[in-house]
Design a protein around this motif. Structure first.
Motif, PDB file in Angstrom:
ATOM      1  N   THR A  18     -29.752 -63.851  69.847  1.00  0.00           N
ATOM      2  CA  THR A  18     -30.707 -63.136  70.689  1.00  0.00           C
ATOM      3  C   THR A  18     -30.165 -61.826  71.238  1.00  0.00           C
ATOM      4  O   THR A  18     -29.065 -61.783  71.804  1.00  0.00           O
ATOM      5  N   ILE A  20     -32.318 -59.048  73.436  1.00  0.00           N
ATOM      6  CA  ILE A  20     -33.594 -58.555  73.978  1.00  0.00           C
ATOM      7  C   ILE A  20     -33.335 -57.609  75.152  1.00  0.00           C
ATOM      8  O   ILE A  20     -34.176 -57.395  75.991  1.00  0.00           O
ATOM      9  N   MET A  45     -33.152 -62.799  66.922  1.00  0.00           N
ATOM     10  CA  MET A  45     -34.226 -62.614  67.897  1.00  0.00           C
ATOM     11  C   MET A  45     -34.090 -61.216  68.474  1.00  0.00           C
ATOM     12  O   MET A  45     -33.096 -60.898  69.136  1.00  0.00           O
ATOM     13  N   ILE A  46     -35.103 -60.367  68.223  1.00  0.00           N
ATOM     14  CA  ILE A  46     -35.011 -58.958  68.612  1.00  0.00           C
ATOM     15  C   ILE A  46     -36.341 -58.521  69.261  1.00  0.00           C
ATOM     16  O   ILE A  46     -37.358 -59.202  69.113  1.00  0.00           O
ATOM     17  N   PRO A  47     -36.335 -57.400  69.995  1.00  0.00           N
ATOM     18  CA  PRO A  47     -37.587 -56.914  70.578  1.00  0.00           C
ATOM     19  C   PRO A  47     -38.622 -56.596  69.492  1.00  0.00           C
ATOM     20  O   PRO A  47     -38.277 -56.172  68.381  1.00  0.00           O
ATOM     21  N   ALA A  48     -39.880 -56.758  69.831  1.00  0.00           N
ATOM     22  CA  ALA A  48     -40.962 -56.550  68.859  1.00  0.00           C
ATOM     23  C   ALA A  48     -40.944 -55.158  68.251  1.00  0.00           C
ATOM     24  O   ALA A  48     -41.284 -54.970  67.080  1.00  0.00           O
ATOM     25  N   TRP A  50     -38.635 -53.508  67.191  1.00  0.00           N
ATOM     26  CA  TRP A  50     -37.640 -53.386  66.130  1.00  0.00           C
ATOM     27  C   TRP A  50     -37.862 -54.399  65.009  1.00  0.00           C
ATOM     28  O   TRP A  50     -36.994 -54.568  64.141  1.00  0.00           O
ATOM     29  N   ALA A  51     -39.000 -55.064  64.982  1.00  0.00           N
ATOM     30  CA  ALA A  51     -39.226 -56.100  63.970  1.00  0.00           C
ATOM     31  C   ALA A  51     -39.177 -55.545  62.548  1.00  0.00           C
ATOM     32  O   ALA A  51     -38.631 -56.177  61.642  1.00  0.00           O
ATOM     33  N   SER A  67     -39.155 -62.698  67.206  1.00  0.00           N
ATOM     34  CA  SER A  67     -39.356 -61.789  68.325  1.00  0.00           C
ATOM     35  C   SER A  67     -40.087 -62.521  69.436  1.00  0.00           C
ATOM     36  O   SER A  67     -40.503 -63.670  69.283  1.00  0.00           O
ATOM     37  N   ILE A  89     -46.491 -57.882  65.288  1.00  0.00           N
ATOM     38  CA  ILE A  89     -45.156 -58.389  64.957  1.00  0.00           C
ATOM     39  C   ILE A  89     -45.136 -58.942  63.537  1.00  0.00           C
ATOM     40  O   ILE A  89     -44.219 -58.654  62.754  1.00  0.00           O
ATOM     41  N   GLY A  94     -42.141 -59.760  61.246  1.00  0.00           N
ATOM     42  CA  GLY A  94     -41.699 -60.867  62.087  1.00  0.00           C
ATOM     43  C   GLY A  94     -42.146 -62.200  61.517  1.00  0.00           C
ATOM     44  O   GLY A  94     -43.275 -62.324  61.039  1.00  0.00           O
ATOM     45  N   ILE A  97     -42.404 -66.231  66.536  1.00  0.00           N
ATOM     46  CA  ILE A  97     -42.697 -65.604  67.826  1.00  0.00           C
ATOM     47  C   ILE A  97     -42.436 -66.601  68.955  1.00  0.00           C
ATOM     48  O   ILE A  97     -42.913 -67.734  68.914  1.00  0.00           O
TER      49      ILE A  97
END
Length: 227
Positions: A18, A20, A45-48, A50-51, A67, A89, A94, A97
């Motif tokens: 993760t 975030i 797990m990354i911010p949306a 950067w998907a 994300s 996403i 992505g 979620i």
């Protein structure tokens, strides 16, 4: 699997790696995804936002792009906004979620709205992990949250969104594991920083661990990450 068999390195497939944090750069995301692939984590797990980049970096590795939405401040988005963000996403690449829920709606007796809010994200077509924020709920509200999330199509139930709400513990994970229906799984999240914690949570019934301390855990150390 015994603790002796569950070595530090063997936990990598259970960990959702993760990142975030605010202000992550392109280079940060690339390095995070490459790290996820190098260690064989379950997902990055990354911010949306950067998907799409994560999907490019992880293409062909077998590591999922995950994300989160309505997070880290949970329960502030409209249902329409969540559904639209979920579709965006997925369109960007992505594959999973994690979502915040409307705790205030549940506590106000607005059960249909609570369920439909989750269902709108599930409709995007990828596995959805629902952050139930168990410490914020009464005993009765916890039971209803679990049932409503599964009614809405949740693939995973989570104890909390982060360590700020609850440090993941065997009691909360066991509570969820005892209530999930066939096909629904449990993800532990919040302040997971050591191999001992990770083992205890898996033993309690978690199928996935969300943590920003994954590298430390699989290396046998102790993490300092914020999630």
């Amino acid at each position: 699997m015994t603790d002796a068999q569950r070595t530090a390195a063997s936990l990598a497939p259970y960990i959702q790696h993760t990142a975030i944090d605010t202000g992550l750069t392109r280079d940060d995301i690339v390095a995070h995804c490459e790290e996820a692939a190098r260690y064989g984590f379950n997902a990055a797990m990354i911010p949306a936002s950067w998907a799409g980049l994560a999907a490019e970096v992880l293409k062909g590795t077998g590591i999922a792009v995950a994300s989160a939405l309505d997070f880290p401040t949970v329960g502030v988005m409209t249902s329409e906004g969540k559904a639209a963000e979920a579709r965006a996403i997925v369109a960007a690449g992505g594959e999973q979620i994690d979502m915040g829920v409307q705790v205030g709606w549940l506590r106000s007796g607005m059960e249909k709205e609570f369920r439909d809010d989750i269902a709108g994200v599930v409709a995007a077509g990828v596995p959805v992990k629902v952050m139930l924020e168990l410490p914020l709920l009464s005993a009765d509200e916890r039971e209803r949250a679990v049932e409503l999330a599964m009614d809405a199509g949740a693939a995973y139930l989570k104890n909390a969104s982060s360590g700020a709400v609850e440090v993941a513990n065997p009691e909360s994970i066991g509570y969820l594991a005892a209530r999930v229906r066939d096909g629904v799984k449990v993800k532990a999240s919040g302040g997971i920083k050591t191999l001992e914690q990770a083992r205890a949570l898996l033993d309690a019934g978690a199928s996935l661990l969300g943590t920003s301390s994954g590298v430390a855990i699989v290396s046998g150390g102790e993490g300092t990450g914020s999630y």
